[in-house]
Design an enzyme around this catalytic site. Structure first.
Site, mmCIF file in Angstrom:
data_model
loop_
_atom_site.group_PDB
_atom_site.id
_atom_site.type_symbol
_atom_site.label_atom_id
_atom_site.label_comp_id
_atom_site.label_asym_id
_atom_site.label_seq_id
_atom_site.Cartn_x
_atom_site.Cartn_y
_atom_site.Cartn_z
ATOM 1 N N LYS A 274 0.846 -1.196 0.000
ATOM 2 C CA LYS A 274 0.000 0.000 0.000
ATOM 3 C C LYS A 274 0.880 1.244 0.000
ATOM 4 O O LYS A 274 1.532 1.563 0.994
ATOM 5 C CB LYS A 274 -0.911 0.039 1.238
ATOM 6 N N GLY B 167 6.982 5.380 7.876
ATOM 7 C CA GLY B 167 6.078 6.518 8.036
ATOM 8 C C GLY B 167 6.341 7.194 9.368
ATOM 9 O O GLY B 167 7.426 7.060 9.949
ATOM 10 N N THR C 162 2.121 6.731 13.788
ATOM 11 C CA THR C 162 1.486 5.656 13.008
ATOM 12 C C THR C 162 2.161 4.325 13.342
ATOM 13 O O THR C 162 1.490 3.292 13.465
ATOM 14 C CB THR C 162 1.588 5.929 11.489
ATOM 15 N N GLU D 2 10.135 1.790 10.164
ATOM 16 C CA GLU D 2 11.088 2.875 9.867
ATOM 17 C C GLU D 2 10.343 4.179 10.074
ATOM 18 O O GLU D 2 9.445 4.510 9.296
ATOM 19 C CB GLU D 2 11.582 2.761 8.420
ATOM 20 N N CYS E 270 13.388 11.800 5.756
ATOM 21 C CA CYS E 270 13.535 11.433 7.167
ATOM 22 C C CYS E 270 14.971 11.619 7.648
ATOM 23 O O CYS E 270 15.217 11.758 8.827
ATOM 24 C CB CYS E 270 13.098 9.990 7.362
ATOM 25 N N GLU F 171 9.559 16.620 15.162
ATOM 26 C CA GLU F 171 9.855 16.507 13.727
ATOM 27 C C GLU F 171 8.983 17.493 12.946
ATOM 28 O O GLU F 171 7.762 17.505 13.091
ATOM 29 C CB GLU F 171 9.556 15.083 13.239
HETATM 30 P P1 NAD Z 1 2.199 8.367 7.817
HETATM 31 O O1 NAD Z 1 2.603 7.615 9.024
HETATM 32 O O2 NAD Z 1 1.090 9.338 7.928
HETATM 33 O O3 NAD Z 1 1.799 7.382 6.636
HETATM 34 C C1 NAD Z 1 2.672 6.400 6.144
HETATM 35 C C2 NAD Z 1 1.859 5.292 5.499
HETATM 36 O O4 NAD Z 1 1.094 4.640 6.515
HETATM 37 C C3 NAD Z 1 0.843 5.770 4.467
HETATM 38 O O5 NAD Z 1 0.754 4.828 3.426
HETATM 39 C C4 NAD Z 1 -0.452 5.810 5.262
HETATM 40 O O6 NAD Z 1 -1.603 5.676 4.466
HETATM 41 C C5 NAD Z 1 -0.274 4.606 6.169
HETATM 42 N N1 NAD Z 1 -1.053 4.640 7.416
HETATM 43 C C6 NAD Z 1 -1.485 5.722 8.095
HETATM 44 N N2 NAD Z 1 -2.178 5.331 9.185
HETATM 45 C C7 NAD Z 1 -2.160 3.973 9.194
HETATM 46 C C8 NAD Z 1 -2.703 2.988 10.062
HETATM 47 N N3 NAD Z 1 -3.377 3.326 11.144
HETATM 48 N N4 NAD Z 1 -2.491 1.694 9.775
HETATM 49 C C9 NAD Z 1 -1.770 1.329 8.688
HETATM 50 N N5 NAD Z 1 -1.260 2.222 7.808
HETATM 51 C C10 NAD Z 1 -1.439 3.533 8.075
HETATM 52 O O7 NAD Z 1 3.532 9.080 7.295
HETATM 53 P P2 NAD Z 1 3.675 10.094 6.091
HETATM 54 O O8 NAD Z 1 3.118 11.411 6.525
HETATM 55 O O9 NAD Z 1 3.200 9.458 4.841
HETATM 56 O O10 NAD Z 1 5.274 10.199 5.976
HETATM 57 C C11 NAD Z 1 6.055 11.081 6.723
HETATM 58 C C12 NAD Z 1 6.709 10.372 7.892
HETATM 59 O O11 NAD Z 1 7.446 9.250 7.428
HETATM 60 C C13 NAD Z 1 7.711 11.245 8.617
HETATM 61 O O12 NAD Z 1 7.547 11.082 9.996
HETATM 62 C C14 NAD Z 1 9.050 10.687 8.184
HETATM 63 O O13 NAD Z 1 10.113 10.903 9.083
HETATM 64 C C15 NAD Z 1 8.733 9.241 8.046
HETATM 65 N N6 NAD Z 1 9.708 8.579 7.173
HETATM 66 C C16 NAD Z 1 10.612 7.709 7.732
HETATM 67 C C17 NAD Z 1 11.570 7.100 6.944
HETATM 68 C C18 NAD Z 1 12.573 6.122 7.519
HETATM 69 O O14 NAD Z 1 13.204 5.412 6.742
HETATM 70 N N7 NAD Z 1 12.754 6.068 8.825
HETATM 71 C C19 NAD Z 1 11.586 7.343 5.561
HETATM 72 C C20 NAD Z 1 10.661 8.236 5.040
HETATM 73 C C21 NAD Z 1 9.722 8.837 5.840
#
Ligand code: NAD
Length: 481
Positions: A174, A227, A231, A249, A283, A385
């Protein structure tokens, strides 16, 4: 009528069973231009059934056959690089140069890397002197869920899917609902590359609806998630009691530590990138810049002058260095943090405001690269963040002091250290609470190395053998002499 994105299940393109769609925006234009399925649990059920059927033959595929399909996907992404790059830029607002040179080439590299790595993957054996020998078999898990964010859409989606498939699993993927387009294009490519039906299923929609359905499905035995930290916690609350394997991650608030003895020019040009690349929405960006006091004034002046000159503009223009933020909501969140920084006593050295671009991007969600000074290291702006083109500068005098401030946040993803002093560099690397430390560089990536964070930045590691181990279950076989 905006173009429809479809789910990819069992090798076929489907509308969501709900028949509901959400809008997909081009953030540089500020307009909806596609519709994304708002899928739900029934779509995941359909994908799981397809994966179960596919598993029967996929689990018997030779490594060589799996590897060839992955490498064919890499080739096809490369052959269609321009089309992918345009789609990624239209979906995210990131500069086209970045999509062309980083996002899409790296997505192809992920498939090529794991298509090759799996051919070299070996397991351990442990001899028991005079008594017998143990060897470890590594088997794929079965059906796994891969959930990815919007900031590096195809890059991070493929970083999960490629090792999962290479290891022999069936995947329910997804992508972020905010940036679904290149994952949709990947569905088409996967079919062309000969991926058997049902092995890779890509289902689109909202996290709390379809993402949650993936996490909660009892037949999906492992979750690889990238993400936000909050989450990640939500996912762990559901997947933990189901005893699913999890790789999380999560967020970061990374320190960029600059000593006065650094190579100033190299540090400055890299710091501009580590602060503002992808509009600061990586990130790994170094959002807290710690500067040793003798260098402070020079750094502030030259860094602010260079940031001010960075070209913010239409992401399709190849001269653009900073494109738009990913959404209006996200822009508002980042602007809110700038207001918070002012309330906390911060001085804006440059930027701080939304930016209006002339021409076709006049309604897009752009922001000036922003540098803030004079904030205490432990205020909210320096602890939470922000994930946008906003960095802070914090002076320091002593190594111990900067280590304490750098480690004071809840996150621990990456850190950069700039110094010519080798002993100090090793000492800092050892003491920093982070999964990744760069010395005199930033975001230099070798796909074989462990990738991930400590503290609230995550659980587990991706990359190289770590990823292949995550996507397999070890079985020890013990033979007595
Ligand atoms: P997010 O957590 O809002 O969403 C990430 C994904 O999770 C999306 O596909 C979303 O639809 C899904 N999601 C949301 N709620 C969910 C739930 N309850 N159950 C299952 N899936 C769910 O994050 P975002 O806003 O898309 O991305 C930004 C964040 O990602 C920032 O905090 C960033 O630091 C982090 N990030 C981390 C890395 C890493 O490698 N550590 C890399 C890139 C981004």
């Amino acid at each position: 009528m905006a173009k429809l994105i479809k789910n990819f299940i069992n090798g076929t393109f489907y509308e969501p069973l709900t028949k509901e769609y959400i809008k997909n925006f081009n953030p540089a234009i500020g307009e909806a231009y596609m519709q994304v399925p708002s899928s739900a649990a029934d779509d995941i059920e359909m994908a799981v059934r397809a994966a179960q059927r596919a598993w029967v033959s996929w689990s018997k595929f030779s490594i060589e056959k799996r590897a060839r399909i992955l490498i064919r996907i890499a080739d096809l992404i490369e052959q269609n690089l321009e089309e992918f790059a345009i789609a990624e830029t239209e979906d995210t607002g990131k500069p086209i140069t970045l999509s062309r040179t980083v996002d899409i080439p790296r997505s192809a590299a992920n498939f090529r890397f794991f298509g090759t790595a799996i051919r070299h993957f070996a397991s351990e054996s442990h001899a028991m002197e005079g008594q017998g020998i143990n060897y470890t078999l590594r088997k794929p898990i079965g059906i796994v869920g891969c959930i990815s964010p919007w900031n590096l859409p195809l890059y991070l989606f493929s970083w999960k899917i490629a090792p999962a498939l290479a290891a022999g699993n069936c995947v329910i993927g997804k992508p972020s609902e905010v940036t679904p387009r290149t994952a949709f294009m990947l569905s088409e490519i996967a079919k062309e590359a000969g991926m058997p039906n049902g092995v890779l299923n890509i289902v689109h929609g909202l996290g709390p609806k379809v993402g949650k359905a993936i996490v909660e499905h009892p037949e999906i035995k492992a979750i690889s998630f990238t993400g936000g930290s909050q989450t990640g916690v939500e996912i762990a609350k559901k997947a933990g009691p189901m005893l699913k394997k999890m790789s999380l991650e999560l967020g970061g608030k990374n320190p960029n530590i600059i000593f006065a003895d650094c190579d100033f020019d190299k540090m400055l040009s890299t710091t501009l990138r580590s602060s503002f690349r992808n509009q600061g929405q990586i990130c790994l960006c170094g959002s807290r810049i710690f500067v040793e006091r003798p260098l402070l004034e020079r750094f502030k002046t030259e860094f602010a002058a260079k940031a001010y000159m960075m070209k913010v503009g239409d992401p399709m223009d190849k001269e653009t260095v900073i494109g738009s933020l990913v959404s209006e909501n996200h822009l508002n969140k980042v602007l809110h943090y700038v207001e918070l920084a002012k309330e906390e006593g911060g001085t804006i050295l440059t930027g701080g405001k939304q930016m209006r671009i002339k021409g076709r991007c006049s309604r897009g969600w752009f922001m000036e690269p922003t540098i803030i000074a004079d904030l205490p290291y432990d205020c909210r702006t320096n602890q939470e963040e922000i994930f946008g083109p906003v960095v802070t500068i914090i002076p320091f005098d002593e190594e111990a002091e900067v280590i304490q401030m750098a480690n004071s946040v809840e996150y621990g993803l990456s850190a950069s250290v700039w110094t010519q002093n080798l002993t100090r560099a090793h000492k800092m690397a050892e003491q920093l609470e982070a999964g990744i430390v760069w010395i005199n560089t930033w975001m230099m990536r070798d796909l074989r190395t462990p990738f991930g964070g400590v503290k609230n930045s995550g659980l587990g590691r991706e990359g190289g053998w770590e990823a292949l181990r995550f996507f397999t279950e070890p079985k020890n076989v013990c033979i007595a002499y």
